[in-house]
Design an enzyme around this catalytic site. Structure first.
Site, short mmCIF file in Angstrom:
data_model
loop_
_atom_site.label_atom_id
_atom_site.label_comp_id
_atom_site.label_asym_id
_atom_site.label_seq_id
_atom_site.Cartn_x
_atom_site.Cartn_y
_atom_site.Cartn_z
N HIS A 59 68.01 30.96 90.78
CA HIS A 59 68.03 30.61 89.58
C HIS A 59 69.89 30.46 88.81
CE1 HIS A 59 68.46 31.39 84.98
NE2 HIS A 59 67.46 30.73 84.39
N GLU A 63 67.77 26.33 92.02
CA GLU A 63 67.00 25.54 90.67
C GLU A 63 68.68 25.21 89.69
OE1 GLU A 63 66.03 26.19 85.84
OE2 GLU A 63 68.29 27.40 87.30
N HIS A 91 73.47 24.43 82.40
CA HIS A 91 72.03 25.19 81.21
C HIS A 91 71.84 24.33 79.64
CE1 HIS A 91 70.12 28.38 78.66
NE2 HIS A 91 69.58 28.05 80.17
N ASP A 125 69.79 22.94 85.85
CA ASP A 125 69.20 22.37 84.30
C ASP A 125 70.00 21.33 84.15
OD1 ASP A 125 67.65 24.95 82.97
OD2 ASP A 125 70.04 25.57 83.94
N GLU A 143 65.22 21.50 86.26
CA GLU A 143 65.34 21.19 85.02
C GLU A 143 65.78 20.33 83.87
OE1 GLU A 143 65.08 24.77 82.54
OE2 GLU A 143 64.49 23.93 80.98
O1 G3P Z 1 64.21 27.48 84.75
C1 G3P Z 1 63.22 28.80 84.74
C2 G3P Z 1 64.41 29.24 83.84
O2 G3P Z 1 65.74 28.65 84.03
C3 G3P Z 1 63.95 28.87 82.55
O3 G3P Z 1 64.48 29.54 81.62
O4 G3P Z 1 66.82 29.62 79.98
O5 G3P Z 1 67.40 29.98 82.35
O6 G3P Z 1 66.27 27.09 81.96
P1 G3P Z 1 66.67 29.01 81.13
CA CA Z 2 66.14 26.62 83.89
#
Ligand code: G3P
Ligand code: CA
Length: 330
Positions: free
Chosen positions: A21, A48, A63, A50, A154
């Site tokens: 993450h 992961e 993010h 963003d 994302e």
């Molecule tokens: O994308 C999975 C998780 O990361 C969703 O929450 O706020 O960390 O992007 P966030």
């Molecule tokens: Ca995310």
């Protein structure tokens, strides 16, 4: 609500995914090339990321839609914030953003680190990477190590990007095409909290890449998507028409323990599996445990072994990989 009693005794047979993450963000500032390198070294299955856009249309890995919480923007560009003190990424060019340094995430007040005991908050060693730099890094590993780390990207804030005439989904697909990510079998997932973004990618842009519908809470005001509806059987059935999986918040799956000490499950994982949807749960953190788990390994056991999710987003990919190796679930 389903009640489940510990100790655990089931073993899942299918492969489980460890999704780093924001990189190995429990150890290095999130969304830096360095945290991605560490995630690879820790053998995460997926990285992961963003993504948000700059004023001049570049996708950067970040993010937030603002630069406040993870960079020194207020020192480098004093006076460039909006009236609310926020520095929106889409008001800065990539060249300007490359002047910034990344630090550990701040708490909501901006008075210190969001997570105590992580990388030193004062450190400004890192820079903001572009999506393309991350793609080059991951592709480089493929060549130099012969091992593939998948990407789990994302798209954030479609609505605000629209106000700035920016279309991150279209840009993302164009970049990925250039790096040969085209098919459902490719090691990549695209995720969004915004159902319209995913539907547009599937139906208008005709992407064949795997898509995941993130599920949040309506009170978070992330988009017009109605998460209360998506969590129902009818809602999940609709999701199955455009996506390959769901990404629930862990509180959507386990709500605590009852007075007998049994875990309270919502049943969303079973419903999703009946619809052939994968379930990738967010976000497991060793330094922020829910009160129904005494240790991080306990938490991993609950979600991998009892609830049988197909993957987890975690800030601590090394511990999840080790857990799966030890229990032969990987
Ligand atoms: O994308 C999975 C998780 O990361 C969703 O929450 O706020 O960390 O992007 P966030
Ligand atoms: Ca995310």
């Amino acid at each position: 609500m389903i009640y489940l009693t510990l100790p655990y005794n089931t073993l899942a047979s299918q492969e489980k995914l460890v999704i780093a993450h924001r990189g190995a963000s429990g150890y290095l500032p999130e969304h830096t090339l360095e945290s991605a390198v560490l995630a690879f070294a820790m053998k995460a299955d997926f990285l992961e990321l963003d993504v948000v856009m700059t004023r001049d249309g570049h996708l950067i890995v970040m993010h937030d839609l603002t630069l406040n919480a993870t960079t020194n923007v207020d020192e480098i560009f004093p006076g460039r914030s909006g009236t609310n003190g926020k520095y929106l990424t889409m008001e800065f060019s990539l060249a300007e953003i490359k002047n910034l340094r990344v630090h550990e995430r701040s708490n909501k007040r901006g008075s210190g680190p969001a997570f105590k005991g992580r990388f030193p908050y004062e450190s400004l060693l890192f820079e903001v990477p572009t999506l393309e730099e991350m793609l080059q890094l991951v592709n480089g590993f493929k060549q130099s190590h012969g091992r593939v780390m998948g990407l789990y990207i994302e798209i954030k804030g479609a609505e605000i990007h629209r106000q700035y005439n920016l279309d991150p989904a279209k840009k993302l697909l164009a970049i990925l095409e250039g790096y040969d990510y085209r098919e459902a079998s490719d090691p990549i997932w695209i995720q969004s909290f915004d159902a319209e973004v995913l539907k547009t990618m599937r139906q208008k842009h005709k992407t064949r890449l795997k898509l995941l519908q993130l599920i949040g809470e309506n009170r978070w005001r992330l988009s017009a998507t109605d998460f209360d509806y998506l969590k129902t059987e009818v809602g999940l059935n609709e999701v199955a028409g455009y996506a390959d999986g769901i990404g629930p918040w862990m509180n959507h799956v386990v709500t605590g323990k009852n007075i007998s000490g049994d875990l309270k499950l919502t049943g969303i994982v079973t419903m999703a599996h009946h619809l052939n949807l994968k379930v990738h749960l967010y976000t497991l953190r060793a330094d922020r445990l829910p009160d129904y788990a005494e240790t991080f390994e306990d938490l991993l056991h609950i979600f991998f072994n009892l609830v049988q999710v197909d993957g987890i987003f975690t800030d601590f990919p090394d511990r999840a990989v080790k857990y799966l190796e030890k229990t032969s679930l990987h």
